[in-house]
Scaffold this motif. Structure first.
Motif, mmCIF file in Angstrom:
data_model
loop_
_atom_site.group_PDB
_atom_site.id
_atom_site.type_symbol
_atom_site.label_atom_id
_atom_site.label_comp_id
_atom_site.label_asym_id
_atom_site.label_seq_id
_atom_site.Cartn_x
_atom_site.Cartn_y
_atom_site.Cartn_z
ATOM 1 N N GLY A 209 0.710 -1.168 -0.093
ATOM 2 C CA GLY A 209 0.010 -0.088 0.090
ATOM 3 C C GLY A 209 0.687 1.156 -0.268
ATOM 4 N N ARG A 210 1.911 1.183 -0.218
ATOM 5 C CA ARG A 210 2.667 2.576 -0.354
ATOM 6 C C ARG A 210 4.165 2.529 -1.282
ATOM 7 N N LEU A 211 4.928 3.420 -1.702
ATOM 8 C CA LEU A 211 5.847 3.339 -2.291
ATOM 9 C C LEU A 211 6.989 2.744 -1.309
ATOM 10 N N VAL A 212 8.017 2.069 -2.090
ATOM 11 C CA VAL A 212 9.232 1.697 -1.440
ATOM 12 C C VAL A 212 10.049 2.601 -1.081
ATOM 13 N N SER A 213 10.888 2.713 0.079
ATOM 14 C CA SER A 213 11.700 3.899 0.346
ATOM 15 C C SER A 213 13.025 3.486 -0.176
ATOM 16 N N ALA A 214 13.814 4.375 -0.462
ATOM 17 C CA ALA A 214 15.191 4.198 -0.856
ATOM 18 C C ALA A 214 16.035 3.416 0.225
ATOM 19 N N GLU A 215 15.716 3.736 1.513
ATOM 20 C CA GLU A 215 16.417 3.172 2.646
ATOM 21 C C GLU A 215 15.916 1.637 2.924
ATOM 22 N N GLU A 216 15.013 1.231 2.306
ATOM 23 C CA GLU A 216 14.855 -0.119 2.198
ATOM 24 C C GLU A 216 15.401 -0.706 1.254
ATOM 25 N N VAL A 217 15.569 -0.301 -0.046
ATOM 26 C CA VAL A 217 16.385 -0.843 -1.079
ATOM 27 C C VAL A 217 18.101 -0.944 -0.783
ATOM 28 N N ALA A 218 18.473 0.061 -0.120
ATOM 29 C CA ALA A 218 19.581 -0.020 0.416
ATOM 30 C C ALA A 218 19.907 -1.110 1.193
#
Length: 253
Positions: A209-218
Motif C-alpha cells: 500500500g505504499r511506495l518503497v523507500s530508498a532506505e529499504e532498497v539500500a
C-alpha cells in the motif's frame, strides 16, 4: 555494525535517491565509499567518502574514476551499479537514439564499470557486485517499454556475470525495487494532471500500500554486498511490497 570495516565500495549514481541511501548505509557499516556521479558536488569528502565525477556512458570517464578510487584507497571490494535513467512510453513512442541512450546508460554502463573494476575485485577476498534492477524487468507495466527492456537486460546480465565470475570469488546479484519514492518518481508526479491521485494509484499498485523507500532498497543492497550473503549469487532480490509475487483479492469497499 562493522561488517564492511576496511572494505572499499564504489556506488554509481551515488549522489541522490537510492544511491545516496546505499552510500549512507555502507558508511554506517564501516566501508569507505567512492560516490561516482555525473554531479557529485553536493557530496562532502572525508575519510570515508570520495566524491568522483563519472559518466557511466563514457568508458574513458569510467576508467579514470576507477583509477582515482584505487589510487586513493588501494583497491575495490564492492561495486554497486546503481546509475540509471528513466524512460516513458510504449514501444512506438521513442526514437532509435533514445533507445540507444537509455540502454547505453542502464545496461552497458554497468558493464563498463564492472569491467574497469574487475582486476581489483579479483584481488579482493570479499568481492561483490550489486546491480540495481527493477520490478519493470519481471512485471509488465504500462508506458514503460524501453525502461522495462533495459531492466530486463540488467537482470539477465546479472545472472550471466554471476556465472562468469563465481569461481573467481566474485558474487554478482541484483536488487529489484518496486516503485520507489525517489527524485525521478517525484518529477513524474509533478507532471501529472493530478499528482496526488497518481501517487495514490502508485501506492495502491503495491500490495503493502505504499511506495518503497530508498532506505529499504539500500538495506537489500547492503545485505547482498555483505559477507552475510556469501552463498548468494545470481539472484534478483525483490524489494517491492509483494508486487511481483503476491496476488491479493481486491479490497472490499
Amino acid at each position: 555494525m562493522d561488517d564492511f570495516a576496511g572494505a572499499v565500495a564504489v556506488v554509481t549514481g551515488g549522489a541522490s535517491g537510492i544511491g545516496a541511501a546505499v552510500v549512507s548505509a555502507l558508511r554506517e557499516r564501516g566501508a569507505r565509499v567512492a560516490v561516482l556521479d555525473l554531479d557529485p558536488s553536493d557530496v562532502t569528502a572525508d575519510d570515508q567518502t570520495l566524491p568522483v565525477r563519472c559518466d557511466v556512458a563514457d568508458d574513458e570517464s569510467v576508467r579514470a574514476a576507477v583509477a582515482q578510487v584505487v589510487d586513493n584507497w588501494g583497491g575495490i571490494d564492492v561495486v554497486v551499479n546503481n546509475a540509471g535513467i528513466g524512460a516513458q512510453g510504449t514501444v512506438a513512442d521513442n526514437e532509435d537514439a533514445e533507445w540507444a541512450r537509455v540502454l547505453d546508460v542502464n545496461v552497458v554502463g554497468m558493464a563498463r564499470v564492472t569491467r574497469a573494476a574487475l582486476p581489483h575485485l579479483r584481488a579482493s577476498s570479499r568481492a561483490a557486485v550489486v546491480n540495481t534492477g527493477s520490478i519493470a524487468a519481471t512485471a509488465g507495466l504500462p508506458q514503460r517499454a524501453l525502461y522495462s527492456a533495459s531492466k530486463g537486460a540488467v537482470h539477465a546480465l546479472t545472472r550471466a556475470m554471476a556465472a562468469d565470475h563465481v569461481r573467481e570469488g566474485i558474487r554478482v546479484n541484483a536488487v529489484s525495487p518496486g516503485t520507489a519514492d525517489t527524485p525521478w518518481i517525484g518529477r513524474l508526479l509533478e507532471k501529472a494532471d493530478d499528482p496526488q491521485a497518481e501517487r495514490d494509484a502508485l501506492n495502491a499498485r503495491q500490495p503493502h500500500g505504499r511506495l518503497v523507500s530508498a532506505e529499504e532498497v539500500a538495506g537489500a543492497v547492503v545485505y547482498l554486498a555483505s559477507p552475510a550473503s556469501g552463498s548468494t549469487t545470481g539472484v534478483a532480490l525483490a524489494v517491492d511490497g509483494g508486487m511481483q509475487a503476491l496476488r491479493l483479492r481486491p479490497v472490499e469497499q
